[in-house]
Design an enzyme around this catalytic site. Structure first.
Site: not given
Length: 411
Positions: A30-31, A33, A37, A133, A150
């Protein structure tokens, strides 16, 4: 950790994780960095989750893993915070051990929603839903003494099953007054005091005091401004004009947006955003005070585009039923059975509703056991023909469906 989707070498992707004696197969990355991961995984029981795998630390520190684990374990239990299911160590075929978090699998991010906005801005319903939310999540986080540090569109994700937005990625979070990270927040969403602190740290100088929870309000103000305008504002917030008078720039963005919005909600949203963007952090207020803004007292209906963007367990099918079918009881019952039979091909159907009167007259509402089934059904049913008609499919809020409230959506 900045998890960014993109093409990566699939050969490097793990095939499976063994979690508490159970095998979870990796379906997709999915991603990825700098330090970790994230993967979508599924178990033999057809349940799905996310695994955040931290890179093996050759220095033996595992700092990122321990940091995020400790924060998540301390703040579990709020509906707007991602759920941590557990932690484990993965031993791969090369003999390398990595530390992992098993997390709730979430859906589309606000970053993806901004891409799909096509520079037109999102509806007031979606902006209000997201803002409420995030603020409720931040209010809880700040009451627990934590600063997210962040907050950005990529770190706010939609939960299809819980029907709300949730905060993720607490790798830079810290207890207020005990900041252990010098470089916080992402460029474009960084508060002025964090910019100053980062600059001093780069110069080898110590700042007088750490940043407070007010940095999260600043980031949220930028996110909401981007959702309203439909554009990324990284270059705008870097400009001298912004630094000189960001309130005037906010006014310009609101006055130049050619979307047709009701005037009063626009003024309330503009004032809410401006209250979060004071250069002095002491003037920004708190997440709790922001939640009592008049903006949240106005009821909105979703646009049809909203109900396509945000998955839920309920599917709504349009352009399927003619009025003549609704008033012939025998035909009506046959259609109910036909629709159930068709929809059950894609997942477990809990209920099916075809209203005979407005609102919702002639629309088909299908409640699936989970959002995964409804997503698959939407993918396979959209554009199909039923009784000679092309089917139009959207999702539908589960909470509204359960209450019997059928929106007259804005087209």
């Amino acid at each position: 950790m900045d998890v960014s989707p993109g093409s990566v070498d699939q050969a490097m992707k793990p095939v499976l994780f063994e979690v508490f004696g159970e095998i979870w197969n990796v379906q997709a990355r999915l991603g990825q960095g700098a330090s970790a991961s994230v993967y979508r995984v599924s178990s033999g029981r057809s349940s799905s989750a996310a695994v955040k795998e931290f890179q093996a630390d050759t220095q033996g520190g595992d700092y990122g893993f321990h940091k995020e684990r400790s924060v998540l374990e301390d703040i579990q239990g709020h509906k707007n915070i991602v759920t941590l299911y557990g932690v484990f160590t993965n031993h791969n075929a090369m003999g390398v051990s990595t530390r992992c978090l098993l997390l709730e699998l979430l859906d589309v991010s606000v970053s993806e929603l901004l891409v799909r906005a096509s520079n037109q801005g999102h509806s007031m319903w979606l902006i209000q839903h997201c803002a409420r939310d995030i603020l409720e999540g931040l209010a809880f986080l700040h009451r627990e003494g934590y600063v997210h540090a962040d907050l950005k569109p990529r770190n706010v994700l939609w939960s299809a099953d819980d029907e709300c937005f949730k905060l993720i990625d607490f790798g830079l979070s810290f207890k207020e007054g005990h900041q252990d990270v010098k470089y916080i927040q992402t460029d474009g969403y960084r508060a002025p005091e964090a910019e100053l602190q980062n600059s001093l740290a780069q110069a080898g100088l110590e700042a007088d005091s750490g940043c407070s929870s007010a940095v999260d309000l600043w980031s949220l103000g930028i996110i909401l401004l981007e959702m309203y305008s439909g554009t990324k504002l990284k270059e705008t917030v870097r400009s001298q004009e912004w630094k000189d008078n960001c309130a005037a720039v906010v006014d310009q963005i609101f006055s130049s947006n050619n979307m047709v919005y009701p005037a009063i909600p626009v003024y309330h949203l503009r004032d809410l955003i401006k209250s979060m963007l004071h250069s002095d952090p002491k003037l920004r207020g708190t997440a709790e005070t922001a939640l009592i803004s008049p903006f949240f007292s106005i009821p909105f209906a979703p646009h049809i585009e909203d109900l396509v963007l945000l998955p839920t367990p309920v599917l709504r099918l349009l352009n399927v039923i003619d009025d003549r079918h609704l008033h012939n009881e025998e035909e009506y019952e046959d259609i109910i059975e036909d629709m159930k039979e068709e929809c059950q091909k894609y997942g477990s159907v809990l209920s099916l509703l075809i209203p005979k009167e407005n609102p919702g007259k002639g629309q088909v509402f299908v409640e699936y056991a989970n959002a995964g089934d409804s997503k698959e059904a939407l993918r396979l049913l959209s554009g199909r023909t039923f009784d000679g008609k092309f089917v139009v499919a959207t999702f539908y809020p589960l909470s509204a469906y359960k209450r019997g409230y059928l929106y007259q959506t804005v087209q």
